[in-house]
Design an enzyme around this catalytic site. Structure first.
Site, PDB file in Angstrom:
ATOM      1  N   GLU A  54       0.810  -1.214   0.000  1.00  5.52           N
ATOM      2  CA  GLU A  54       0.000   0.000   0.000  1.00  5.52           C
ATOM      3  C   GLU A  54       0.842   1.263   0.000  1.00  5.52           C
ATOM      4  O   GLU A  54       0.514   2.235  -0.688  1.00  5.52           O
ATOM      5  CB  GLU A  54      -0.944   0.031   1.219  1.00  5.52           C
ATOM      6  CG  GLU A  54      -2.098  -0.939   1.136  1.00  5.52           C
ATOM      7  CD  GLU A  54      -1.810  -2.261   1.827  1.00  5.52           C
ATOM      8  OE1 GLU A  54      -0.644  -2.485   2.222  1.00  5.52           O
ATOM      9  OE2 GLU A  54      -2.739  -3.072   1.970  1.00  5.52           O
ATOM     10  N   HIS A 123     -11.386  -4.455  10.506  1.00  7.30           N
ATOM     11  CA  HIS A 123     -11.880  -4.534   9.129  1.00  7.30           C
ATOM     12  C   HIS A 123     -13.229  -3.825   8.974  1.00  7.30           C
ATOM     13  O   HIS A 123     -13.892  -4.000   7.962  1.00  7.30           O
ATOM     14  CB  HIS A 123     -12.057  -5.991   8.695  1.00  7.30           C
ATOM     15  CG  HIS A 123     -10.781  -6.748   8.525  1.00  7.30           C
ATOM     16  ND1 HIS A 123      -9.944  -7.030   9.567  1.00  7.30           N
ATOM     17  CD2 HIS A 123     -10.193  -7.272   7.430  1.00  7.30           C
ATOM     18  CE1 HIS A 123      -8.898  -7.708   9.108  1.00  7.30           C
ATOM     19  NE2 HIS A 123      -9.028  -7.876   7.824  1.00  7.30           N
TER      20      HIS A 123
END
Lengths: 337, 342
Positions: A54, A123
């Site tokens: 990322e 999440h």
């Protein structure tokens, strides 16, 4: 009349943007599978699967944008942006000011967000208040297909970094992949009007920074975004049964915040209830209270937010996220104050 | 020193039976959302964990079931945690991706690559507080492209930290072929960062055990980190109900709604015809790889070890029966916990 799913609307708007402008490119994790149709149509140079890196690909999106592309870069879940936050906080968001206004990074960061399907506190976050806090970032959070498509076009056309967040309860493919995964014996509180709805015949950009009044009401003003907008509308129906008339505003954009629309409504009702799936403290909800105070309005204020790390257990998760009973309770207390 | 074939088999068998029970509970809807199994990684975990002693630390990724089971965590506590019950290992607050056992210095995270820094920190604490103790980091080959893990290997090597970096390589990062997004080779990469590095067949528990023994000896002697690369197969894909595997296993049902839009997208403009053809080829390749993972039963680590056992069939049956009983008892306890839930 045309209807589309939330995810379908985003894909359709992207298809239009990519057909109209060859500078629009997508990269991110697993996009060959997640964006299979776009991958099939535009090929791997424009829809490019990345390694799980990322910080590299988000950082690269900034300079790719500076050098002429219009990247739509995907962070699979907004929680994972924490790994690569430098690219946004210290690079993309600062560029325009640092360059004296001479250089901009027209990029979109697309990420899923939100809970309601039992995936645990790493999440299911929204984090939009945290990300909106940095000057130079724009953050949009659509609550329905029409807004999702229109805001995606605006995000792509915008000259600076825009974070586009899609709630997993609204995007059917996320529920299919992460929640059901082939099972049919589980239930989720999916707002129908958010998951599928009418869309315009041809896509037009929806201006970033414009809230939308969804329901008028004299007794209090509810301000919300994303899935919580639908919870508010449902709560407003319930409240109406007991004679409480609640207005509902869908922010659609976290920053720039539509201060005028909020203050206009609150001036009339004198009561503001913020319903926010983000964390309560140091947050969007606190910012809204400050805005109302700064405008000289002496409105009464309450908020229904996420107060702690989201529990994995779905029973406790349902209590932690803004839900209709919590909203009705807070609204009832607020109007009796 | 030789590995204990029976002991290793028992550990692997227990983990497998445990995860079969987890799969059943998940299918029945008692476990929410994602479920990443360790299935296929058992030989790697067993071969490494056999060298772990009290005071050693475990930095675990999203496939923490096998390490937790093999470290001796109560099975019912784990199941209850997976089911989000108050009586779970972490009171139902973490779920299977976020398992923690302070007594065992075992901590897991769902952030890819995060086990690198975690193991370094455990190792730094060991240098101060627990001489001779080590930290193990488990991660997949997909994590090898994550910056924080690369930084961690360097840090461990530069500071001679007692870390064993265990890379479980199934060749696929979620749905992306790792070969397509990974340059160079991983051993060379780890060596470039200063770690001692070896590669083994991760379906052969003996191979893993021997390589891990060397890694632990080195780390305990203060000779720094080792990068242990072990290949494996995930028969259930990234997680239970993996979309690619569903397409492969149930093409009619799963592809019905997808094929139309895909054909339309590929045949109505966009990039050049050749680029679109390459895309379609890649999609077919992705499904082909998913199908391949289904054919690897001959490489099943548990079956391989079962063939090697030098005990009688009756002894083996008894060993398996004892494990089956333990798992069933845990499932019954977990289901009772579910019923008792308000």
């Amino acid at each position: 009349m045309k209807t589309m799913t939330f995810a379908g609307a985003i894909e359709d708007a992207l298809m239009k943007a990519m057909s109209d402008d060859p500078r629009v490119v997508i990269f991110g994790e697993d996009v060959q599978a997640l964006r299979m149709n776009l991958y099939a149509k535009f090929g791997e140079m424009r829809v490019r699967p990345t390694p799980i890196s990322e910080s590299a690909f988000l950082g690269a999106a900034v300079t790719a944008a500076m050098a002429g592309l219009r990247p739509v870069v995907e962070i699979m879940m907004i929680d994972f942006v924490a790994v690569a936050i430098d690219a946004l906080v210290n690079q993309a968001a600062k560029l325009e000011v640092f360059s004296g206004g001479r250089w901009k990074a027209p990029m979109v960061v697309r990420a899923s967000c939100g809970g309601g399907y039992g995936d645990g506190g790493q999440h299911e976050q929204t984090l939009w208040g945290w990300l909106a806090q940095v000057p130079g970032m724009k953050v949009v959070v659509p609550s329905n297909p029409a807004d999702a498509g229109g805001l995606m076009l605006s995000a792509i056309e915008d000259e600076g970094p825009v974070l586009f967040m899609e709630h997993k309860l609204l995007a059917d493919y996320w529920i299919d992949a992460l929640a059901n995964a082939g099972r049919i014996n589980l239930e989720y509180d999916i707002p129908e009007a958010g998951a599928r709805g009418e869309v315009p015949k041809t896509w037009e950009p929806i201006p970033i920074g414009e809230a939308k009044m969804l329901r008028d009401g004299d007794d209090l003003t509810m301000v919300s975004l994303g899935v919580s907008v639908h919870r508010c509308l449902q709560a407003a129906e319930e409240l109406a049964k007991s004679g409480v008339h609640a207005g509902v505003i869908d922010l659609r954009t976290v920053t720039p915040l539509d201060t005028d629309a909020i203050c206009r409504a609150v001036e009339k009702t004198d009561r503001l209830l913020v319903v926010d799936e983000d964390y309560k403290h140091f947050s969007l909800s606190g910012e809204l209270a400050a805005i109302v105070l700064e405008a000289g309005l002496g409105a009464k204020f309450a908020r229904v937010c996420v107060e702690d790390t989201i529990p994995f257990d779905r029973r406790r998760e349902a209590q932690a996220l803004p839900n209709v009973p919590r909203i009705v309770e807070a609204a009832t207390k607020l109007v009796s104050r | 020193m030789q590995p204990n074939a029976e002991g290793l088999y028992r550990q692997m068998y227990k983990s497998r039976r445990f995860e079969e029970a987890v799969t059943q509970l998940w299918n029945d809807g008692h476990i929410s959302a994602e479920m990443h199994l360790s299935k296929g990684e058992e030989a790697i975990v067993a071969g490494v964990l056999d060298h772990v002693m009290d005071g050693d630390a475990l930095a675990l990724d999203h496939r923490a079931s096998a390490p937790m089971v093999m470290r001796g965590i109560d099975l019912a506590l784990l199941l209850k945690e997976f089911m989000g019950l108050e009586g779970g290992l972490c009171r139902g607050m973490g779920g299977h991706i976020h398992l923690f056992s302070p007594e065992h210095l075992a901590a897991s995270s769902g952030i890819v690559g995060a086990t690198g820094p975690a193991a370094c920190g455990f190792a730094i604490a060991a240098q101060h507080l627990r001489p001779d103790k080590v930290a193990v980091a488990f991660f997949g080959e997909g994590a090898m492209n994550q910056g924080m893990l690369m930084e961690s290997i360097n840090l461990a090597a530069a500071w001679s930290l007692p870390v064993i970096f265990v890379c479980k390589d199934n060749g696929t990062a979620v749905t992306t072929s790792s070969a397509d997004v990974t340059a160079g080779d991983l051993l060379t990469r780890a060596r470039g960062l200063g770690a001692h590095a070896v590669s083994v067949d991760g379906t052969d528990v003996d191979e893993v055990w021997s390589a891990a023994r060397d890694a632990f000896v080195r780390a305990r002697e203060g000779k720094g980190p080792m990068f242990l690369h072990a290949t494996c197969v995930h028969p259930e894909g990234h997680f239970l109900g993996d979309p690619l595997l569903r397409m492969v296993r149930n093409p009619v049902r799963e592809l019905r709604s997808k094929v139309g839009p895909l054909i339309k997208a590929a045949t109505t403009g966009g990039s050049s015809l050749s680029e679109r053809a390459v895309s379609l080829g890649s999609i077919a390749g992705m499904l082909g790889r998913a199908r391949e993972t289904q054919k690897h039963t001959r490489d099943d680590p548990i079956e391989r070890q079962r063939q090697r056992l030098e005990i009688s069939d009756a002894q083996r049956d008894e060993l398996e029966r004892a494990v089956d009983d333990e798992v069933q008892t845990a499932v019954a306890a977990a289901l009772r916990g579910l019923e008792a839930q308000p």
